[in-house]
Every structure is written in structure tokens, then in C-alpha cells.
Design a protein around this motif. Sequence first.
Motif, PDB file in Angstrom:
ATOM      1  N   ILE A 214       0.822  -1.205   0.000  1.00 25.76           N
ATOM      2  CA  ILE A 214       0.000   0.000   0.000  1.00 25.76           C
ATOM      3  C   ILE A 214       0.860   1.260   0.000  1.00 25.76           C
ATOM      4  CG2 ILE A 214      -1.635   1.327   1.394  1.00 25.76           C
ATOM      5  CD1 ILE A 214      -2.934  -1.299   2.202  1.00 25.76           C
ATOM      6  N   ALA A 215       1.912   1.284   0.807  1.00 27.64           N
ATOM      7  CA  ALA A 215       2.770   2.466   0.877  1.00 27.64           C
ATOM      8  C   ALA A 215       3.470   2.714  -0.453  1.00 27.64           C
ATOM      9  CB  ALA A 215       3.795   2.305   1.995  1.00 27.64           C
ATOM     10  N   ARG A 216       3.887   1.656  -1.129  1.00 28.89           N
ATOM     11  CA  ARG A 216       4.566   1.833  -2.419  1.00 28.89           C
ATOM     12  C   ARG A 216       3.598   2.337  -3.481  1.00 28.89           C
ATOM     13  NH1 ARG A 216       7.275  -2.682  -0.157  1.00 28.89           N
ATOM     14  NH2 ARG A 216       5.766  -4.167  -1.009  1.00 28.89           N
ATOM     15  N   GLN A 217       2.371   1.802  -3.504  1.00 32.68           N
ATOM     16  CA  GLN A 217       1.383   2.303  -4.460  1.00 32.68           C
ATOM     17  C   GLN A 217       1.045   3.766  -4.188  1.00 32.68           C
ATOM     18  OE1 GLN A 217      -2.108  -0.159  -4.782  1.00 32.68           O
ATOM     19  NE2 GLN A 217      -1.022  -1.771  -5.892  1.00 32.68           N
ATOM     20  N   LEU A 218       0.905   4.111  -2.921  1.00 29.31           N
ATOM     21  CA  LEU A 218       0.636   5.501  -2.569  1.00 29.31           C
ATOM     22  C   LEU A 218       1.764   6.403  -3.051  1.00 29.31           C
ATOM     23  CD1 LEU A 218      -1.032   7.641  -0.997  1.00 29.31           C
ATOM     24  CD2 LEU A 218       0.417   7.136   0.978  1.00 29.31           C
ATOM     25  N   GLY A 219       3.001   5.955  -2.839  1.00 26.50           N
ATOM     26  CA  GLY A 219       4.139   6.737  -3.294  1.00 26.50           C
ATOM     27  C   GLY A 219       4.138   6.927  -4.796  1.00 26.50           C
ATOM     28  N   ALA A 220       3.826   5.865  -5.533  1.00 30.96           N
ATOM     29  CA  ALA A 220       3.766   5.965  -6.993  1.00 30.96           C
ATOM     30  C   ALA A 220       2.730   6.989  -7.425  1.00 30.96           C
ATOM     31  CB  ALA A 220       3.448   4.600  -7.587  1.00 30.96           C
ATOM     32  N   MET A 221       1.599   6.987  -6.742  1.00 36.89           N
ATOM     33  CA  MET A 221       0.511   7.895  -7.086  1.00 36.89           C
ATOM     34  C   MET A 221       0.894   9.345  -6.819  1.00 36.89           C
ATOM     35  SD  MET A 221      -3.477   7.420  -5.949  1.00 36.89           S
ATOM     36  CE  MET A 221      -3.014   7.102  -4.240  1.00 36.89           C
ATOM     37  N   ILE A 222       1.468   9.595  -5.649  1.00 37.69           N
ATOM     38  CA  ILE A 222       1.801  10.961  -5.254  1.00 37.69           C
ATOM     39  C   ILE A 222       2.964  11.513  -6.078  1.00 37.69           C
ATOM     40  CG2 ILE A 222       2.768  12.347  -3.373  1.00 37.69           C
ATOM     41  CD1 ILE A 222       1.130  10.683  -1.427  1.00 37.69           C
ATOM     42  N   LEU A 223       3.971  10.687  -6.328  1.00 34.66           N
ATOM     43  CA  LEU A 223       5.198  11.176  -6.958  1.00 34.66           C
ATOM     44  C   LEU A 223       5.117  11.248  -8.478  1.00 34.66           C
ATOM     45  CD1 LEU A 223       7.852   9.366  -4.740  1.00 34.66           C
ATOM     46  CD2 LEU A 223       7.057  11.727  -4.581  1.00 34.66           C
ATOM     47  N   SER A 224       4.061  10.722  -9.062  1.00 33.30           N
ATOM     48  CA  SER A 224       3.949  10.764 -10.530  1.00 33.30           C
ATOM     49  C   SER A 224       3.539  12.142 -11.037  1.00 33.30           C
ATOM     50  CB  SER A 224       2.969   9.693 -11.016  1.00 33.30           C
ATOM     51  OG  SER A 224       3.512   8.403 -10.787  1.00 33.30           O
ATOM     52  N   GLY A 225       3.029  12.989 -10.165  1.00 36.06           N
ATOM     53  CA  GLY A 225       2.802  14.384 -10.522  1.00 36.06           C
ATOM     54  C   GLY A 225       1.582  14.625 -11.393  1.00 36.06           C
ATOM     55  N   SER A 226       1.532  15.827 -11.941  1.00 37.82           N
ATOM     56  CA  SER A 226       0.379  16.270 -12.726  1.00 37.82           C
ATOM     57  C   SER A 226       0.413  15.702 -14.146  1.00 37.82           C
ATOM     58  CB  SER A 226       0.359  17.794 -12.792  1.00 37.82           C
ATOM     59  OG  SER A 226      -0.584  18.247 -13.749  1.00 37.82           O
ATOM     60  N   ARG A 227      -0.756  15.326 -14.640  1.00 35.02           N
ATOM     61  CA  ARG A 227      -0.898  14.880 -16.025  1.00 35.02           C
ATOM     62  C   ARG A 227      -1.605  15.939 -16.876  1.00 35.02           C
ATOM     63  NH1 ARG A 227      -1.671  11.122 -12.543  1.00 35.02           N
ATOM     64  NH2 ARG A 227      -3.891  11.558 -12.351  1.00 35.02           N
ATOM     65  N   ALA A 228      -1.718  17.148 -16.381  1.00 33.48           N
ATOM     66  CA  ALA A 228      -2.512  18.178 -17.049  1.00 33.48           C
ATOM     67  C   ALA A 228      -2.054  18.416 -18.487  1.00 33.48           C
ATOM     68  CB  ALA A 228      -2.475  19.478 -16.251  1.00 33.48           C
ATOM     69  N   ASP A 229      -0.775  18.607 -18.698  1.00 36.46           N
ATOM     70  CA  ASP A 229      -0.292  18.947 -20.039  1.00 36.46           C
ATOM     71  C   ASP A 229      -0.522  17.820 -21.030  1.00 36.46           C
ATOM     72  OD1 ASP A 229       0.495  21.440 -19.185  1.00 36.46           O
ATOM     73  OD2 ASP A 229       2.596  20.875 -18.869  1.00 36.46           O
ATOM     74  N   VAL A 230      -0.261  16.586 -20.609  1.00 39.51           N
ATOM     75  CA  VAL A 230      -0.431  15.471 -21.553  1.00 39.51           C
ATOM     76  C   VAL A 230      -1.917  15.177 -21.786  1.00 39.51           C
ATOM     77  CG1 VAL A 230       1.811  14.422 -21.161  1.00 39.51           C
ATOM     78  CG2 VAL A 230      -0.080  13.825 -19.653  1.00 39.51           C
ATOM     79  N   LEU A 231      -2.764  15.423 -20.784  1.00 37.27           N
ATOM     80  CA  LEU A 231      -4.194  15.210 -20.982  1.00 37.27           C
ATOM     81  C   LEU A 231      -4.766  16.231 -21.973  1.00 37.27           C
ATOM     82  CD1 LEU A 231      -5.394  14.366 -17.350  1.00 37.27           C
ATOM     83  CD2 LEU A 231      -5.221  12.799 -19.302  1.00 37.27           C
ATOM     84  N   ARG A 232      -4.223  17.435 -21.978  1.00 35.43           N
ATOM     85  CA  ARG A 232      -4.677  18.440 -22.956  1.00 35.43           C
ATOM     86  C   ARG A 232      -4.414  17.994 -24.393  1.00 35.43           C
ATOM     87  NH1 ARG A 232      -2.318  22.116 -19.060  1.00 35.43           N
ATOM     88  NH2 ARG A 232      -3.941  23.424 -18.092  1.00 35.43           N
ATOM     89  N   ALA A 233      -3.395  17.171 -24.567  1.00 35.26           N
ATOM     90  CA  ALA A 233      -3.023  16.716 -25.907  1.00 35.26           C
ATOM     91  C   ALA A 233      -3.630  15.369 -26.269  1.00 35.26           C
ATOM     92  CB  ALA A 233      -1.494  16.636 -26.013  1.00 35.26           C
ATOM     93  N   LEU A 234      -4.384  14.769 -25.360  1.00 36.34           N
ATOM     94  CA  LEU A 234      -4.929  13.430 -25.584  1.00 36.34           C
ATOM     95  C   LEU A 234      -6.037  13.470 -26.631  1.00 36.34           C
ATOM     96  CD1 LEU A 234      -4.829  10.463 -24.651  1.00 36.34           C
ATOM     97  CD2 LEU A 234      -6.549  11.042 -22.918  1.00 36.34           C
TER      98      LEU A 234
END
Length: 293
Positions: A214-234
Motif C-alpha cells: 500500500i505504501a509503495r502504491q501511494l508513493g507511486a501515485m503521489i510522486l507521478s505528478g500532474s498529467r494536465a499537459d499530456v491530458l490536454r493533448a490526448l
Amino acid sequence: MSIIGVSSEVSLAYETFGDPGDPPVLLVMGFGAQLPAWHEDFCRALADRGRYVIRYDNRDCGLSTGFDDHPVDMGEFIAAVSSGDLPAALAMVPYRLSDMAADGLGLLTALGVERAHVVGASMGGMIAQTMAVSAPERVLTLTSMMSSTGESGYGGSSPEAQAVLFAPKPADREGYVAVAEKELVWASRRYGDAAALRELAAASYDRAYRPAGIARQLGAMILSGSRADVLRALRVPTLVIHGLDDTLIDPSGGRRTAELVPGAELLLIPDMGHDRPRELWPTLIDALAAHTG
């Protein structure tokens, strides 16, 4: 249930429903949740609508590959993030959402599926978004359910929901099952079902009790950052679903996702929280069948 290698370091547990000749729908589960959280009856109902449904355990969860040789202390990780010590936080976590997205795409490859409709819930929505932006040629449609964009200021948790999410769970089966009903704090106010939460907790505990992931998944989620720019281009056809009762990921997360993705459809569902109540399955399955049609 089967287990298949999807890369040199990861094998995933998965199940399928329906005819492999039908359009494939990959269901991606969220933070700390095993594949049974996509209820078998829900999967069969979607398969009955002419879809080949695939559900699986993410890495570090259920019966899929774990990363226990990289222990992460939840308290230390949260303290590092809260204090702004990003290098320390990054050093603790062995993977990111991009790696979890590669797992899902690897599962499709291992199953001989070239392209699929991808449906993700909660953290699974974040993983599904990452699949779509990293490999749009393999994603027929994207459905992001009860999720967000990784930006601060959107999709936040209420203090009560956050307290339940981060509270340590008892290690014994009886205690683990008993505290499951605390998740009613983010469930549908009308249809929230304590017995169903306890039933899922019991089944998950018996199937694979692995709290360290659980702690590793949480870390992956938090540290992956914003997807705003790539979602605008999707440019993948996108449906965003969010329950208006959700207090774990506020509906602003869904609204923001739909705002960023060009042409995205937004479906806000009354009486749905951070859950999928059986009473709302017809609404959800109708929406998924229409979007993946």
C-alpha cells in the motif's frame, strides 16, 4: 484466475469474462484494491453486453508480483512529502504510475490483445490515463472513473476520508474486516452498504493479505505528478464518471479531467460516492456499453 508474465520483473494475476472475440475492456483497479473489487457480477453483466472483460491485480497487490525488497515506511514517506523533501521521497519508492501503466499494457500484449477499451477507477483511473497518453495507439477508448489529474487543487479528500485512508488497519482478520465499514465515509450516502464492505474486506484478506504494498502504491501515485499537459493533448475518446457523494476524490477531480481532455464526456452520478453501488450498476454498465460501442 491465472497469472502471466508481463515483463521481465512483473507477473499479474487476472481473470476474463465473455467471448475473446468481443471488444476487449480492461478494468484497472485503484489504490490497495484487488481484482475482486471489480465485482464478478458487474464483470459478467458487462460481458453480457458483448464485451470481453479483463480484470487484474496491480503490482504489489493481490496475487501479482510484489516489491517487498523495497520497504517503504508510510509515516516517513508522508513526512518527507509534507516537508518538501522530494529527493528523499523519490528515493523511497521503487516505481511510478508509468510502470503500473506499462504493466496493464503488458497484460494486453501477453493476452494477444492489440487494442482495448481501458476503464480505470480511482488510482486505476490515473493508471488508465497514463496508458492512454503513453500508448494512445493501443487504447480504443478511455474511461476515467472517480479519479483526478494529479494536480493540486482538484480531487482533494475530506479530512474525515483522509483520516480513514491513512489509518493503519488491524493485522488480524477479525479486526481488518470490522474496520472496513469505516469506508462508508466516502461511500454513497443513499446506497452505502457496510455488509458489502465487510464482505469484500474478508474476501481480500483471505485471498492475499499484503499491506506492505500500500505504501509503495501511494508513493507511486503521489510522486507521478500532474498529467494536465499530456491530458490536454490526448485524442483518445474519453468518458469521465464521478459520483457526487465522493469525499475521497472530490468531484472536482472528474470535472477537471473532463475539462482538460478534448471532447471528453462528463457523467456526474447522484447517489454515488467513491464506490459502485449495485443499485447504480445499470447506469454504469449502460454508460460503459455506449462508450465502448
